[in-house]
Design a protein around this motif. Sequence first.
Motif, PDB file in Angstrom:
ATOM      1  N   MET A  20      43.814  42.409  44.441  1.00 45.98           N
ATOM      2  CA  MET A  20      44.449  41.036  44.681  1.00 45.98           C
ATOM      3  C   MET A  20      44.053  40.728  46.283  1.00 45.98           C
ATOM      4  SD  MET A  20      44.897  40.107  41.875  1.00 45.98           S
ATOM      5  CE  MET A  20      45.714  38.441  42.065  1.00 45.98           C
ATOM      6  N   ALA A  21      44.267  41.757  47.120  1.00 45.14           N
ATOM      7  CA  ALA A  21      43.935  41.711  48.393  1.00 45.14           C
ATOM      8  C   ALA A  21      42.588  41.275  48.662  1.00 45.14           C
ATOM      9  CB  ALA A  21      44.311  42.881  49.148  1.00 45.14           C
ATOM     10  N   LEU A  22      41.632  41.956  47.882  1.00 40.81           N
ATOM     11  CA  LEU A  22      40.232  41.591  48.136  1.00 40.81           C
ATOM     12  C   LEU A  22      39.883  40.134  47.756  1.00 40.81           C
ATOM     13  CD1 LEU A  22      37.311  43.809  47.136  1.00 40.81           C
ATOM     14  CD2 LEU A  22      37.114  41.737  46.335  1.00 40.81           C
ATOM     15  N   LEU A  23      40.832  39.568  46.564  1.00 36.60           N
ATOM     16  CA  LEU A  23      40.670  38.110  46.241  1.00 36.60           C
ATOM     17  C   LEU A  23      41.292  37.269  47.485  1.00 36.60           C
ATOM     18  CD1 LEU A  23      40.057  36.223  44.064  1.00 36.60           C
ATOM     19  CD2 LEU A  23      42.115  36.594  43.077  1.00 36.60           C
ATOM     20  N   ALA A  24      42.308  37.651  47.751  1.00 35.76           N
ATOM     21  CA  ALA A  24      42.879  36.934  48.836  1.00 35.76           C
ATOM     22  C   ALA A  24      41.941  36.713  50.018  1.00 35.76           C
ATOM     23  CB  ALA A  24      44.065  37.392  49.239  1.00 35.76           C
ATOM     24  N   ARG A  25      40.943  37.765  50.316  1.00 35.30           N
ATOM     25  CA  ARG A  25      40.194  37.533  51.406  1.00 35.30           C
ATOM     26  C   ARG A  25      38.906  36.887  50.940  1.00 35.30           C
ATOM     27  NH1 ARG A  25      38.982  36.646  56.303  1.00 35.30           N
ATOM     28  NH2 ARG A  25      36.961  37.556  57.059  1.00 35.30           N
ATOM     29  N   ALA A  26      38.648  37.166  49.743  1.00 31.11           N
ATOM     30  CA  ALA A  26      37.435  36.070  49.259  1.00 31.11           C
ATOM     31  C   ALA A  26      37.766  34.698  49.404  1.00 31.11           C
ATOM     32  CB  ALA A  26      37.229  36.458  47.881  1.00 31.11           C
ATOM     33  N   LYS A  27      39.055  34.396  48.971  1.00 29.30           N
ATOM     34  CA  LYS A  27      39.385  32.976  49.124  1.00 29.30           C
ATOM     35  C   LYS A  27      39.423  32.585  50.407  1.00 29.30           C
ATOM     36  CE  LYS A  27      40.431  32.298  44.697  1.00 29.30           C
ATOM     37  NZ  LYS A  27      39.689  31.596  43.933  1.00 29.30           N
ATOM     38  N   GLU A  28      39.821  33.397  51.450  1.00 23.82           N
ATOM     39  CA  GLU A  28      39.910  32.818  52.869  1.00 23.82           C
ATOM     40  C   GLU A  28      38.512  32.629  53.300  1.00 23.82           C
ATOM     41  OE1 GLU A  28      41.644  36.066  55.214  1.00 23.82           O
ATOM     42  OE2 GLU A  28      43.479  35.993  54.311  1.00 23.82           O
ATOM     43  N   LEU A  29      37.520  33.620  53.090  1.00 23.16           N
ATOM     44  CA  LEU A  29      35.972  33.171  53.280  1.00 23.16           C
ATOM     45  C   LEU A  29      35.609  32.110  52.651  1.00 23.16           C
ATOM     46  CD1 LEU A  29      34.587  37.033  52.815  1.00 23.16           C
ATOM     47  CD2 LEU A  29      35.114  35.720  54.757  1.00 23.16           C
ATOM     48  N   ALA A 339      33.369  47.859  48.523  1.00 21.42           N
ATOM     49  CA  ALA A 339      33.551  46.667  47.960  1.00 21.42           C
ATOM     50  C   ALA A 339      33.947  45.733  48.961  1.00 21.42           C
ATOM     51  CB  ALA A 339      34.893  46.584  47.011  1.00 21.42           C
ATOM     52  N   LEU A 340      34.841  46.045  50.016  1.00 19.90           N
ATOM     53  CA  LEU A 340      35.084  45.257  51.141  1.00 19.90           C
ATOM     54  C   LEU A 340      33.999  44.927  52.064  1.00 19.90           C
ATOM     55  CD1 LEU A 340      38.450  46.945  52.395  1.00 19.90           C
ATOM     56  CD2 LEU A 340      38.394  45.030  51.328  1.00 19.90           C
ATOM     57  N   ARG A 341      33.173  45.934  52.233  1.00 24.49           N
ATOM     58  CA  ARG A 341      31.935  45.693  52.950  1.00 24.49           C
ATOM     59  C   ARG A 341      30.904  44.680  52.220  1.00 24.49           C
ATOM     60  NH1 ARG A 341      30.392  50.352  53.394  1.00 24.49           N
ATOM     61  NH2 ARG A 341      28.928  51.034  52.371  1.00 24.49           N
ATOM     62  N   LEU A 342      30.870  44.852  50.972  1.00 19.40           N
ATOM     63  CA  LEU A 342      29.798  43.748  50.269  1.00 19.40           C
ATOM     64  C   LEU A 342      30.460  42.288  50.138  1.00 19.40           C
ATOM     65  CD1 LEU A 342      29.007  45.892  46.951  1.00 19.40           C
ATOM     66  CD2 LEU A 342      27.785  45.423  48.778  1.00 19.40           C
ATOM     67  N   LEU A 343      31.816  42.424  50.258  1.00 17.18           N
ATOM     68  CA  LEU A 343      32.437  41.038  50.213  1.00 17.18           C
ATOM     69  C   LEU A 343      32.154  40.382  51.489  1.00 17.18           C
ATOM     70  CD1 LEU A 343      34.135  38.887  49.159  1.00 17.18           C
ATOM     71  CD2 LEU A 343      36.248  40.030  50.064  1.00 17.18           C
ATOM     72  N   GLU A 344      32.257  41.156  52.679  1.00 13.96           N
ATOM     73  CA  GLU A 344      32.136  40.580  53.958  1.00 13.96           C
ATOM     74  C   GLU A 344      30.584  40.122  54.200  1.00 13.96           C
ATOM     75  OE1 GLU A 344      34.532  39.604  56.031  1.00 13.96           O
ATOM     76  OE2 GLU A 344      36.335  40.484  55.270  1.00 13.96           O
ATOM     77  N   GLU A 345      29.794  41.004  53.897  1.00 12.81           N
ATOM     78  CA  GLU A 345      28.282  41.055  54.043  1.00 12.81           C
ATOM     79  C   GLU A 345      27.590  40.051  53.161  1.00 12.81           C
ATOM     80  OE1 GLU A 345      26.867  44.956  54.745  1.00 12.81           O
ATOM     81  OE2 GLU A 345      28.293  45.595  56.274  1.00 12.81           O
ATOM     82  N   THR A 346      27.681  40.297  52.001  1.00  8.75           N
ATOM     83  CA  THR A 346      27.081  39.369  51.084  1.00  8.75           C
ATOM     84  C   THR A 346      27.855  38.482  50.455  1.00  8.75           C
ATOM     85  OG1 THR A 346      27.518  40.793  49.028  1.00  8.75           O
ATOM     86  CG2 THR A 346      26.032  41.798  50.478  1.00  8.75           C
ATOM     87  N   GLY A 347      28.841  38.361  50.423  1.00 13.06           N
ATOM     88  CA  GLY A 347      29.579  37.471  49.473  1.00 13.06           C
ATOM     89  C   GLY A 347      30.078  37.744  48.191  1.00 13.06           C
ATOM     90  N   VAL A 348      29.701  38.871  47.799  1.00 17.05           N
ATOM     91  CA  VAL A 348      29.848  39.287  46.206  1.00 17.05           C
ATOM     92  C   VAL A 348      31.039  40.112  46.329  1.00 17.05           C
ATOM     93  CG1 VAL A 348      28.839  40.738  44.599  1.00 17.05           C
ATOM     94  CG2 VAL A 348      27.282  39.531  46.031  1.00 17.05           C
ATOM     95  N   ALA A 349      31.894  39.675  45.325  1.00 16.92           N
ATOM     96  CA  ALA A 349      33.435  40.296  45.345  1.00 16.92           C
ATOM     97  C   ALA A 349      33.505  41.126  43.877  1.00 16.92           C
ATOM     98  CB  ALA A 349      34.408  39.174  45.077  1.00 16.92           C
ATOM     99  N   ILE A 350      33.719  42.397  44.129  1.00 17.05           N
ATOM    100  CA  ILE A 350      33.923  43.410  42.932  1.00 17.05           C
ATOM    101  C   ILE A 350      34.955  44.147  43.229  1.00 17.05           C
ATOM    102  CG2 ILE A 350      31.337  43.381  42.534  1.00 17.05           C
ATOM    103  CD1 ILE A 350      31.340  46.026  44.121  1.00 17.05           C
ATOM    104  N   THR A 351      35.352  44.881  42.122  1.00 16.66           N
ATOM    105  CA  THR A 351      36.786  45.869  42.011  1.00 16.66           C
ATOM    106  C   THR A 351      36.533  47.117  42.355  1.00 16.66           C
ATOM    107  OG1 THR A 351      37.607  43.995  40.447  1.00 16.66           O
ATOM    108  CG2 THR A 351      39.020  46.235  40.817  1.00 16.66           C
TER     109      THR A 351
END
Length: 387
Positions: A20-29, A339-351
């Motif tokens: 859920m924290a990862l999802l929140a960051r994805a929404k911010e991006l 997972a956090l690095r992939l989100l920030e660097e590629t915009g791919v969100a996984i759990t």
Amino acid sequence: MELAAPPARRMTDIAPFHVMALLARAKELEAAGRSIIHMEIGEPDFPTAEPIVAAGQRALAAGHTRYTAAAGLPELRQTISDHYRERYGIEIPAQRILITPGASGALQLATAALINPGDRVLLADPGYPCNRHFVRLVEGRATGVPVGPETGYQLTAELVERHWDEQTTAVLLASPANPTGTAIAPEALAAIVATIEARGGRLIMDEIYHGLIYGAPVQTALAYSDQVLVVNSFSKYYGMTGWRLGWLVAPEDLVGTVEKLAQNLFLAASTPAQHAALAAFTPAAAAIFEARRREFLARRDFLLPALRELGFRIPVTPDGAFYLYADCGRFTDDSHGFALRLLEETGVAITPGIDFGGHLPHRHVRFAYTNAIPQLAEGVERLRRAL
């Protein structure tokens, strides 16, 4: 000034959903203009089927907004009873079926009705995290049994027998399971039920992904015993996540107990949602669900080989649900940071695997194929470039 009382001790054992924290960051991006490919959340991307929406609108217009009985709308309970006869060939009396606020409500009833403080409950590890937290909420002790590809990431009768002790009172299983998507074969499930009941225990069975099966058919645990408690939901196969509706099939001797609990815990499930759910069992809705099941199968068959080609190890092909549980050990020994690095660097969100238990979580991640194939393909290409 006196200090306020601290939170209850049980709260230290109930972990947050890290995704859920990862999802929140994805929404911010996304709000900042980034393109995000969502493969982190286990929610179907399809809207609620039109026949169900229309039935809900009719219920509201007709004024069906007052409480139902705690056990639920009689017509819906009977319709679910008919569903068990038509799909599984078994007779489940409607009075054994209680309508709940989502599968979570059913799990809360089942664990509260069965588990005393200190009782052990066996679960597969990895597994859906809320299951162990429901056990902790009622002061039970959730014991994760490490499982891997050799058993399809599921418990077996032999594992249940090996880990059972005098404090064990129940086993909580899911088939198909989150995060692995694997199911328990009928003969294996029958053996598990027999092993538990020979020791005087009970099985709580999560069957919320039963409609989303892509291989050999599965059987409900109710086919093997009238003593199991089965949890199901309108969220996954029926696509009614936000309507918050599920059901519990209880043994006859526990019906009064769980109904009393329902009266005290949540009084009743949403009345408009219950009326809407009646339409989920119509031929028009069934045709929509089947088309969506085939689409999920196509997504699995696209994403599974694509991830394997990238270097993720996925040794077992999922039988159902919409998840791929992947060993990312080739790339990292920190799946959360990965997972956090992939989100920030590629915009791919996984759990990250940390959400699903203590057995090798650092080297596993979960991909949810709850997105259309073009988006999944874009996600795979981004991962290819990054990895």
